[in-house]
Design an enzyme around this catalytic site. Structure first.
Site, PDB file in Angstrom:
ATOM      1  N   HIS A  82     114.533 -17.470   3.936  1.00 11.07           N
ATOM      2  CA  HIS A  82     114.563 -16.446   4.887  1.00 11.07           C
ATOM      3  C   HIS A  82     115.988 -15.688   5.097  1.00 11.07           C
ATOM      4  O   HIS A  82     116.721 -16.316   5.171  1.00 11.07           O
ATOM      5  CB  HIS A  82     114.268 -17.045   6.419  1.00 11.07           C
ATOM      6  N   ASP A 161     104.648 -16.048  19.207  1.00  5.79           N
ATOM      7  CA  ASP A 161     105.804 -15.266  18.800  1.00  5.79           C
ATOM      8  C   ASP A 161     105.615 -13.584  18.823  1.00  5.79           C
ATOM      9  O   ASP A 161     106.276 -12.850  19.080  1.00  5.79           O
ATOM     10  CB  ASP A 161     106.527 -15.748  17.434  1.00  5.79           C
ATOM     11  N   ARG A 168     109.627  -9.012  24.220  1.00  6.08           N
ATOM     12  CA  ARG A 168     111.203  -8.880  24.408  1.00  6.08           C
ATOM     13  C   ARG A 168     111.637  -7.399  23.956  1.00  6.08           C
ATOM     14  O   ARG A 168     112.670  -7.066  24.356  1.00  6.08           O
ATOM     15  CB  ARG A 168     111.774  -9.926  23.238  1.00  6.08           C
ATOM     16  N   SER A 183     112.180 -17.757  17.217  1.00  7.28           N
ATOM     17  CA  SER A 183     111.060 -16.936  16.808  1.00  7.28           C
ATOM     18  C   SER A 183     111.068 -16.979  15.392  1.00  7.28           C
ATOM     19  O   SER A 183     109.890 -17.128  14.740  1.00  7.28           O
ATOM     20  CB  SER A 183     111.604 -15.571  17.141  1.00  7.28           C
ATOM     21  N   LYS A 187     107.951 -19.108  12.670  1.00  2.73           N
ATOM     22  CA  LYS A 187     107.099 -18.625  11.561  1.00  2.73           C
ATOM     23  C   LYS A 187     107.386 -19.393  10.181  1.00  2.73           C
ATOM     24  O   LYS A 187     106.580 -19.525   9.639  1.00  2.73           O
ATOM     25  CB  LYS A 187     107.392 -16.985  11.504  1.00  2.73           C
TER      26      LYS A 187
HETATM   27  N1  URA Z   1     113.394 -11.672  13.569  1.00  2.00           N
HETATM   28  C1  URA Z   1     112.733 -12.357  14.262  1.00  2.00           C
HETATM   29  O1  URA Z   1     111.749 -12.865  13.461  1.00  2.00           O
HETATM   30  N2  URA Z   1     112.546 -12.860  15.526  1.00  2.00           N
HETATM   31  C2  URA Z   1     113.665 -12.308  16.344  1.00  2.00           C
HETATM   32  O2  URA Z   1     113.531 -12.736  17.496  1.00  2.00           O
HETATM   33  C3  URA Z   1     114.616 -11.389  15.727  1.00  2.00           C
HETATM   34  C4  URA Z   1     114.604 -11.366  14.337  1.00  2.00           C
END
Ligand code: URA
Length: 433
Positions: A82, A161, A168, A183, A187
């Protein structure tokens, strides 16, 4: 439990229990906790942070808010990568086939981009016919057969999320390291890989602006990953200039093909080889990263990585003629040079400004509804440390628009020049392994 009590607890910097965090996430996902209470709680987290135990509990609660992908039907150790995102970052397009060519199964779910340029899925869709929606059965079958598949996120991964991120975004609570770490990791964990390699970028074109902040984020994510039973490694890499030369969807696919052919830009090839080395070691296909690096470099030289990319494109319905002859990929009607107006060394190329210029050309989306123009973008001709004579080409604009005056001005602004020689910037600052 009452949300007001938990907001107050966080505001007084008292550690929340796992049960309390689970209750908050469940309640917010089920819409029992209203946005105004959740916003207040998030702001308390922004100011007071979260302990290690709280971050893990938050991540697990978000993972458990939706589906957890079961990749156990895929043979071998599955390793995912990632990137926190950067300008010209096409590493996934190269890493996937490169690592798969070493026999490591790559079952990757990717996203679309919002902002500068498209995400991995958008870039892949610049190849005619490429299908990025496979059902789980076909996804697993393809990975077992050719070791590689990249698809859009399926199922209901970490819905908490999704809701939290949207909140957010409009309440000034994005910039919190515990919230970002949980976050991203929720994932990745829900997507089912056994090992995770993170590329945490910092600099003008990245989410994290400083090395220190990027380091704290990287450490937090590595700890969450390990505590959740996933081997996790984080790279800290520079995003003070775009990665490689190309910015824009088909242009980045072309550059990825060049790199798979062993003819890629030095910074891009090096980052890919380093990230891939760790993925191969996590997958137990090499004893150490030095050995993996040598073997991977050979896969770029002997065409096996490129062949794996062709197999992958063919398996997902894409036109491999475009891989064999990248000139068949979508292209812009006009290519314009941006000419240097002074002599000197390139000191900096503001990646964010370049990213925004590419978006203005149509390479990225300003809103989710925008469509991307696959053929447009920017190809840099000079990178940091290079000497430039007045009149040299700094970059090329690939455009379908009639007037490029604004974009040309943006690119001039992005290039900062100096009279004294400049060292090439460090690409990889640290690896937290
Ligand atoms: N990318 C994400 O998936 N979450 C965040 O909070 C910031 C960047």
């Amino acid at each position: 439990m009452r949300m007001t009590d938990l907001i107050s607890k966080k505001r007084h910097n008292i550690e929340l229990t796992t049960t309390e965090i689970e209750w908050i996430i469940k309640g917010y996902t089920n819409k029992e906790i209203p946005d105004y209470q959740m916003s207040s709680f998030l702001m308390a987290v922004v100011f007071n942070g979260m302990t290690k135990a709280e971050q893990l509990a938050l991540t697990q609660a978000m993972v458990n808010s939706g589906d957890v992908i079961d990749l156990s039907a895929i043979e071998g150790i599955k390793v995912d990568k990632h990137s926190t995102g950067g300008v010209g970052d096409k590493t996934s397009l190269i890493l996937g086939p490169l690592v798969a060519s070493m026999g490591v199964p790559v079952a990757k779910m990717s996203g679309r981009g919002l902002g500068h340029t498209g995400g991995t899925l958008d870039k892949l869709e610049s190849i005619s016919g490429m299908k990025i929606e496979l059902d789980m059965q076909d996804f697993v079958k393809q990975v077992n057969e050719i070791k590689l598949s990249i698809i859009g996120q399926t199922g209901n991964l970490a819905p908490a999320d999704k809701y939290l991120y949207a909140l957010r975004d409009v309440t000034g609570t994005v910039e919190s390291i515990p919230l970002i770490a949980s976050s991203i990791m929720s994932k990745k964990i829900a997507a089912g890989a056994d090992g995770i390699v993170l590329d945490v970028k910092f600099g003008a074109g990245a989410f994290m602006k400083t090395l220190d902040d990027a380091k704290v984020l990287a450490k937090a994510m590595v700890e969450i990953g390990r505590d959740a039973g996933r081997e996790t490694v984080a790279f800290l890499t520079d995003m003070n200039q775009p990665l490689g030369f190309a910015i824009g969807n088909a242009l980045e696919v072309k550059e990825a093909i060049e790199t798979l052919n062993g003819r890629g830009p030095a910074d891009l090839e090096e980052l890919v080889l380093q990230l891939a080395s760790y993925m191969v070691v996590l997958a137990k296909k090499a004893a150490n990263t030095e050995q993996a690096y040598v073997q991977l470099k050979e896969k770029l030289r002997n065409g096996e990585a490129l062949q794996k990319f062709k197999d992958f494109v063919a398996a997902q319905g894409g036109d491999i003629n475009q891989i064999e002859d990248p000139n068949l990929l979508p292209s812009a009607s006009t290519v314009l040079p941006v000419i240097a107006s002074q002599t000197g060394y390139v000191e900096k190329i503001d990646a964010l400004k370049i990213g925004i210029a590419a978006m203005k050309l149509g390479a990225g989306r300003a809103t989710k509804e925008d469509t991307i123009d696959m053929g447009v973008g920017i190809v840099l001709n000079k990178k940091v440390g290079e000497f430039v004579n007045m009149g040299d080409v700094l970059a090329y604009i690939h455009t379908n628009q009639a007037d490029s005056t604004e974009v040309i001005a943006d690119i001039h602004q992005a290039y900062e020049m100096t009279e004294s020689p400049v060292c090439s910037p460090t690409l990889i600052y640290d690896i937290i392994a």
